[in-house]
Design an enzyme around this catalytic site. Structure first.
Site, PDB file in Angstrom:
ATOM      1  N   TYR A  56       0.803  -1.224   0.000  1.00 55.23           N
ATOM      2  CA  TYR A  56       0.000   0.000   0.000  1.00 55.23           C
ATOM      3  C   TYR A  56       0.836   1.274   0.000  1.00 55.23           C
ATOM      4  O   TYR A  56       0.287   2.376  -0.046  1.00 55.23           O
ATOM      5  CB  TYR A  56      -0.909   0.050   1.240  1.00 55.23           C
ATOM      6  N   LYS A 109       1.592 -13.773   5.797  1.00 57.69           N
ATOM      7  CA  LYS A 109       1.806 -14.754   4.724  1.00 57.69           C
ATOM      8  C   LYS A 109       3.296 -15.066   4.625  1.00 57.69           C
ATOM      9  O   LYS A 109       3.882 -15.087   3.531  1.00 57.69           O
ATOM     10  CB  LYS A 109       1.298 -14.200   3.387  1.00 57.69           C
ATOM     11  N   ASP A 117      -4.480 -16.912   5.149  1.00 59.72           N
ATOM     12  CA  ASP A 117      -5.621 -17.658   4.595  1.00 59.72           C
ATOM     13  C   ASP A 117      -6.253 -18.555   5.659  1.00 59.72           C
ATOM     14  O   ASP A 117      -7.481 -18.690   5.723  1.00 59.72           O
ATOM     15  CB  ASP A 117      -5.258 -18.451   3.334  1.00 59.72           C
TER      16      ASP A 117
END
Ligand code: NAD
Length: 420
Positions: free
Chosen positions: A149, A219, A285
């Site tokens: 971002y 992640k 996830d």
């Protein structure tokens, strides 16, 4: 006399009449602010019998600012947030067209508001897709200044993208870009400092509020140095700065290796029994799945920007959607904080007196808690609980309630004010 909120040695000084800037917001912002402000004022008046009162100071941003001043985000607005530390805002239209940054991103970056704080809880009576929404009580600490971002990216085909690829290929020996000629590129900076301040903010919050755990969501299995770094540095700062007050799953792993799993589990149970804060981690996830299946496993989560964006909206949907999800952007060192409705300007329903004002009202609740005016914030929470459990809500929520009574925004706020 109205005074500024100030900060000294990391502690806020809040006068009885703090000056608090607000941005009304575009689209539905106007009707939300008009109806919500009296609710907030009434809660403060009732809680402190007139001894305390917020001195609201309107500052401009978005379309209203552009129409009045020719600037989407005038300097006076930025200066007001800088000077008065705390502010609240409605949704802003993202200007479309070259060179204009998202106003929300501009505010976050200019004030270095590194924590995006999103508490997610369920209110009795609100219909959600979950069977047991009462089990969801999760506070998200999303890193707000780094990650993909940061806005460092180049469009495929441009000189910059070609130059960047040449550097990757020639200088760094990168041969893994599948289609170099047509690839756009983005850079994902994740730093030790950025991670540590966010994780410490999450741990401090959990300790102050006697919460059981902080989970680092990442992640790191795929992006080893950025997301994986976040996990490594997060565990390291927890052990280094908080010592005996926390027990990390990294410590558990170490004990397991040295003394076996039974011993590691015994120590973990002892840590829980002695109310130590458990710091653990999970792959993003798996978190998105587990938070639906076993929401009670999570209390506070700390995560990077993109993960946090996805996770916050999924969690919000689990308790009734963006209409009632509040948020804040905070720098705990400087004290700067902007509380905001998390939904957009909802142009499809603007001016119809049907918008749900709860996101902004609950953001104001967060603001009152931030300045330590919990008696006032509790009144609003209790008021909302009582309204929703009686089926009194705006149409977006009421239409799903068995006993739902759809109220216009103005009537909903007037009734809430009476309920306080
Ligand atoms: P949106 O959140 O404005 O609307 C999405 C849908 O949700 C619409 O159907 C809308 O009617 C509904 N909705 C949103 N808030 C609601 C509420 N409080 N009560 C009832 N229904 C509600 O998202 P969008 O349409 O993608 O964006 C519209 C504009 O808002 C864009 O310019 C976008 O950039 C901007 N935006 C601003 C913010 C912000 O300022 N924080 C956040 C998101 C989008």
């Amino acid at each position: 006399m109205p005074q500024k909120v100030t900060i000294e040695n990391g502690k806020l000084n809040v006068p009885d009449n703090p000056i608090i800037p607000f941005i009304e917001g575009d689209g539905v912002g106007k009707e939300i602010w008009k109806n919500a402000q009296p609710v907030i004022d009434r809660a403060v008046e009732k809680a402190y019998q007139g001894k305390r009162k917020i001195e609201w100071k309107e500052v401009l941003a978005g379309e209203k600012a552009f129409n009045q001043t020719g600037s989407w985000l005038p300097d006076e607005t930025m200066n007001a947030f800088r000077e008065y530390l705390i502010g609240i805002k409605g949704p802003l239209t993202t200007p479309i067209g070259g060179g204009i940054r998202s106003l929300n991103v501009a505010l976050r970056q200019d004030l270095d508001l590194y924590t995006c704080l999103r508490p997610v809880r369920w209110f009795k009576g609100v219909v959600t897709p979950l069977k047991e929404p009462e089990k969801v009580n999760i506070t998200v600490f999303r890193e707000n200044t780094e990650d993909i971002y940061a806005g460092i990216e180049w469009m495929q085909g441009t000189d910059e993208a070609k130059k960047f690829y040449k550097f990757l290929h020639d200088e760094m020996g990168v041969t893994k870009v599948r289609f170099p000629e047509t690839s756009s590129f983005g850079v994902k900076p994740v730093s030790v400092e950025g991670t540590e301040r966010l994780v410490c903010a999450a741990i401090d919050y959990a300790l102050v509020n006697n919460l059981p755990s902080v989970t680092l969501v990442h992640k790191g299995n795929i992006m080893k140095f950025t997301e994986g770094g976040f996990k490594t540095w997060g565990y390291a700062v927890a052990e280094r700065e908080y010592g005996d007050r926390v027990f990390t799953m990294q410590q558990w792993e170490k004990i397991k290796k040295e003394k076996g799993e039974t011993e590691a589990n015994k120590i973990l149970e002892e840590a829980k029994a002695s109310k130590k804060l458990i710091v653990k981690d999970i792959i993003t996830d798996a978190f998105l799945q587990n938070s639906l299946l076993k929401p009670t496993d999570y209390s506070v989560i700390a995560t990077l920007n993109l993960n946090g964006d996805y996770a916050s909206d999924q969690l919000a949907a689990m308790v009734g959607g963006i209409g009632i999800a509040p948020g804040a952007n905070i720098n705990y060192e400087t004290g700067h904080a902007i509380f905001e409705a998390t939904h957009g300007t909802a142009p499809d329903i603007a001016g119809k007196d049907i918008v749900n004002p709860s996101s902004l009202i609950l953001s104001a609740v967060m603001m009152l808690e931030y300045i330590g005016w919990n008696e006032a914030s509790d009144l609003i929470i209790n008021g909302l609980e009582s309204m929703f459990s009686n089926g009194e809500a705006t149409v977006d929520l009421a239409r799903f309630m068995d006993n739902g009574n759809s109220l216009p925004t103005s009537r909903f706020c007037a009734a809430l004010k009476e309920t306080l």
